[in-house]
Design a protein around this motif. Sequence first.
Motif, PDB file in Angstrom:
ATOM      1  N   ALA A 169       0.812  -1.218   0.000  1.00 60.80           N
ATOM      2  CA  ALA A 169       0.000   0.000   0.000  1.00 60.80           C
ATOM      3  C   ALA A 169       0.843   1.264   0.000  1.00 60.80           C
ATOM      4  CB  ALA A 169      -0.933  -0.004   1.211  1.00 60.80           C
ATOM      5  N   ASN A 170       2.003   1.237   0.648  1.00 60.20           N
ATOM      6  CA  ASN A 170       2.696   2.490   0.934  1.00 60.20           C
ATOM      7  C   ASN A 170       4.063   2.663   0.288  1.00 60.20           C
ATOM      8  OD1 ASN A 170       0.800   3.665   3.112  1.00 60.20           O
ATOM      9  ND2 ASN A 170       1.155   1.584   3.826  1.00 60.20           N
ATOM     10  N   ARG A 171       4.729   1.605  -0.073  1.00 59.92           N
ATOM     11  CA  ARG A 171       6.066   1.758  -0.638  1.00 59.92           C
ATOM     12  C   ARG A 171       6.017   2.047  -2.133  1.00 59.92           C
ATOM     13  NH1 ARG A 171       9.870  -2.919   2.239  1.00 59.92           N
ATOM     14  NH2 ARG A 171      10.079  -1.850   4.244  1.00 59.92           N
ATOM     15  N   GLN A 172       7.008   2.822  -2.578  1.00 60.61           N
ATOM     16  CA  GLN A 172       7.158   3.062  -4.003  1.00 60.61           C
ATOM     17  C   GLN A 172       7.676   1.790  -4.669  1.00 60.61           C
ATOM     18  OE1 GLN A 172       6.284   5.884  -5.570  1.00 60.61           O
ATOM     19  NE2 GLN A 172       5.587   6.732  -3.616  1.00 60.61           N
ATOM     20  N   ALA A 173       7.138   1.468  -5.828  1.00 57.82           N
ATOM     21  CA  ALA A 173       7.579   0.272  -6.549  1.00 57.82           C
ATOM     22  C   ALA A 173       7.349   0.486  -8.042  1.00 57.82           C
ATOM     23  CB  ALA A 173       6.824  -0.962  -6.064  1.00 57.82           C
ATOM     24  N   TRP A 174       8.223  -0.096  -8.848  1.00 56.00           N
ATOM     25  CA  TRP A 174       8.146   0.115 -10.297  1.00 56.00           C
ATOM     26  C   TRP A 174       6.833  -0.382 -10.880  1.00 56.00           C
ATOM     27  CZ3 TRP A 174       7.259  -4.066 -13.365  1.00 56.00           C
ATOM     28  CH2 TRP A 174       7.530  -5.329 -12.821  1.00 56.00           C
ATOM     29  N   LEU A 188      -5.700   4.993 -12.654  1.00 53.90           N
ATOM     30  CA  LEU A 188      -6.409   5.602 -11.532  1.00 53.90           C
ATOM     31  C   LEU A 188      -5.929   7.031 -11.310  1.00 53.90           C
ATOM     32  CD1 LEU A 188      -6.268   2.653  -8.946  1.00 53.90           C
ATOM     33  CD2 LEU A 188      -8.204   3.308 -10.393  1.00 53.90           C
ATOM     34  N   PRO A 189      -6.838   7.975 -11.131  1.00 50.84           N
ATOM     35  CA  PRO A 189      -6.430   9.350 -10.810  1.00 50.84           C
ATOM     36  C   PRO A 189      -5.856   9.411  -9.396  1.00 50.84           C
ATOM     37  CG  PRO A 189      -8.811   9.131 -10.681  1.00 50.84           C
ATOM     38  CD  PRO A 189      -8.297   7.842 -11.251  1.00 50.84           C
ATOM     39  N   PRO A 190      -5.137  10.493  -9.053  1.00 54.38           N
ATOM     40  CA  PRO A 190      -4.504  10.594  -7.729  1.00 54.38           C
ATOM     41  C   PRO A 190      -5.473  10.397  -6.569  1.00 54.38           C
ATOM     42  CG  PRO A 190      -3.678  12.309  -9.174  1.00 54.38           C
ATOM     43  CD  PRO A 190      -4.795  11.638  -9.916  1.00 54.38           C
ATOM     44  N   MET A 234      -7.333   7.099  -2.049  1.00 54.30           N
ATOM     45  CA  MET A 234      -8.425   6.419  -1.360  1.00 54.30           C
ATOM     46  C   MET A 234      -8.143   4.926  -1.233  1.00 54.30           C
ATOM     47  SD  MET A 234     -11.249   6.514   0.241  1.00 54.30           S
ATOM     48  CE  MET A 234     -11.814   8.196  -0.084  1.00 54.30           C
ATOM     49  N   LEU A 235      -7.605   4.327  -2.290  1.00 52.60           N
ATOM     50  CA  LEU A 235      -7.265   2.906  -2.238  1.00 52.60           C
ATOM     51  C   LEU A 235      -6.213   2.642  -1.171  1.00 52.60           C
ATOM     52  CD1 LEU A 235      -7.421   0.034  -3.378  1.00 52.60           C
ATOM     53  CD2 LEU A 235      -5.724   0.718  -5.100  1.00 52.60           C
ATOM     54  N   ARG A 236      -5.191   3.499  -1.126  1.00 51.77           N
ATOM     55  CA  ARG A 236      -4.146   3.344  -0.108  1.00 51.77           C
ATOM     56  C   ARG A 236      -4.728   3.493   1.295  1.00 51.77           C
ATOM     57  NH1 ARG A 236      -0.957   6.599  -2.174  1.00 51.77           N
ATOM     58  NH2 ARG A 236      -1.467   8.481  -0.986  1.00 51.77           N
ATOM     59  N   HIS A 237      -5.616   4.477   1.464  1.00 48.04           N
ATOM     60  CA  HIS A 237      -6.241   4.693   2.773  1.00 48.04           C
ATOM     61  C   HIS A 237      -7.062   3.478   3.187  1.00 48.04           C
ATOM     62  CE1 HIS A 237      -8.336   6.708   6.044  1.00 48.04           C
ATOM     63  NE2 HIS A 237      -9.478   6.310   5.514  1.00 48.04           N
ATOM     64  N   ARG A 238      -7.841   2.933   2.249  1.00 39.48           N
ATOM     65  CA  ARG A 238      -8.683   1.781   2.573  1.00 39.48           C
ATOM     66  C   ARG A 238      -7.835   0.564   2.925  1.00 39.48           C
ATOM     67  NH1 ARG A 238     -13.324   3.863   4.129  1.00 39.48           N
ATOM     68  NH2 ARG A 238     -14.432   5.001   2.484  1.00 39.48           N
ATOM     69  N   MET A 239      -6.736   0.377   2.208  1.00 38.13           N
ATOM     70  CA  MET A 239      -5.854  -0.755   2.509  1.00 38.13           C
ATOM     71  C   MET A 239      -5.236  -0.604   3.895  1.00 38.13           C
ATOM     72  SD  MET A 239      -3.938  -1.432  -1.145  1.00 38.13           S
ATOM     73  CE  MET A 239      -3.009  -2.848  -0.514  1.00 38.13           C
ATOM     74  N   ASN A 240      -4.795   0.613   4.221  1.00 38.12           N
ATOM     75  CA  ASN A 240      -4.214   0.843   5.547  1.00 38.12           C
ATOM     76  C   ASN A 240      -5.259   0.678   6.643  1.00 38.12           C
ATOM     77  OD1 ASN A 240      -1.478   1.409   4.919  1.00 38.12           O
ATOM     78  ND2 ASN A 240      -2.025   3.463   4.245  1.00 38.12           N
ATOM     79  N   GLU A 241      -6.468   1.136   6.366  1.00 35.73           N
ATOM     80  CA  GLU A 241      -7.544   1.019   7.351  1.00 35.73           C
ATOM     81  C   GLU A 241      -7.866  -0.448   7.612  1.00 35.73           C
ATOM     82  OE1 GLU A 241     -11.420   3.738   7.963  1.00 35.73           O
ATOM     83  OE2 GLU A 241     -11.493   2.498   6.165  1.00 35.73           O
ATOM     84  N   TRP A 242      -7.983  -1.233   6.546  1.00 35.15           N
ATOM     85  CA  TRP A 242      -8.266  -2.658   6.704  1.00 35.15           C
ATOM     86  C   TRP A 242      -7.123  -3.370   7.418  1.00 35.15           C
ATOM     87  CZ3 TRP A 242      -5.451  -6.850   5.056  1.00 35.15           C
ATOM     88  CH2 TRP A 242      -6.065  -8.096   5.232  1.00 35.15           C
ATOM     89  N   ASN A 243      -5.899  -2.937   7.141  1.00 38.24           N
ATOM     90  CA  ASN A 243      -4.720  -3.627   7.652  1.00 38.24           C
ATOM     91  C   ASN A 243      -4.361  -3.222   9.070  1.00 38.24           C
ATOM     92  OD1 ASN A 243      -2.597  -5.513   7.122  1.00 38.24           O
ATOM     93  ND2 ASN A 243      -1.167  -3.798   6.977  1.00 38.24           N
ATOM     94  N   SER A 244      -5.074  -2.267   9.635  1.00 41.64           N
ATOM     95  CA  SER A 244      -4.744  -1.770  10.967  1.00 41.64           C
ATOM     96  C   SER A 244      -5.516  -2.547  12.021  1.00 41.64           C
ATOM     97  CB  SER A 244      -5.074  -0.280  11.075  1.00 41.64           C
ATOM     98  OG  SER A 244      -4.742   0.208  12.347  1.00 41.64           O
TER      99      SER A 244
END
Length: 215
Positions: free
Chosen positions: A143-148, A157-159, A164-174
């Motif tokens: 969800a959070n690291r930069q990767a090629w 996907l727009p910014p 939002m996708l990153r936020h949802r993944m972090n929320e689920w993973n917390s």
Amino acid sequence: SRIRAELGEDTRIVLMLRDPVAAAYSLWRHNTRTAGEDLSFEEALAAEPARLSGEAPVPRGGLPPRYYAYTERVRYAPQVERFLKVFPREQLWIAFYETFFEDPLPEFAELCRFLGVDDTFVPEFRVSNPSGDPRSRVVRDIANRQAWWKAPLKWVLPPTARAMLRHRMNEWNSASPSPSAPSNGGVPPELAALIHERVGDRLQLERTLSRSVPW
């Protein structure tokens, strides 16, 4: 000066300062959840000087070293003084986290008056973005690291959607904090002493604010 140049000389600044020990621990907890921090709190404090000097690496694919500067970021006096060099004191509203949340309604009303907005509005005070241990470090890093391999997503996907996708993944993973994890106020005394020693600006901060601090 950049803030003043971009937003105008009448800009009002709101600062909320938290007990440095609790704030440093909270920053570390946040980074374990979203910024790839795999060191224990004690290890991260020990690694901080070397990380800032470039002698030790930050988490792979993580954020710049300053984001892992847990004690440097809670050295408040120099930060407040930088604002005061640009803005007059009456344009700064400075609150203490602990005092604010002891009785938030009158504090919030005072803030509204400072901003020149309706001070009769009563918001819903609720916990947002609570800290928690990551259920999976793999999911956290995806969800959070930069990767090629994430580059093609920028074309699909727009910014706002990616955020939002990153936020949802972090929320689920917390997950909820483990029972053995100290609360913000439960940092071991030796680590709390280390943080206070490194920060070392309480008297300077009180002189700058012309008021005592609650920690």
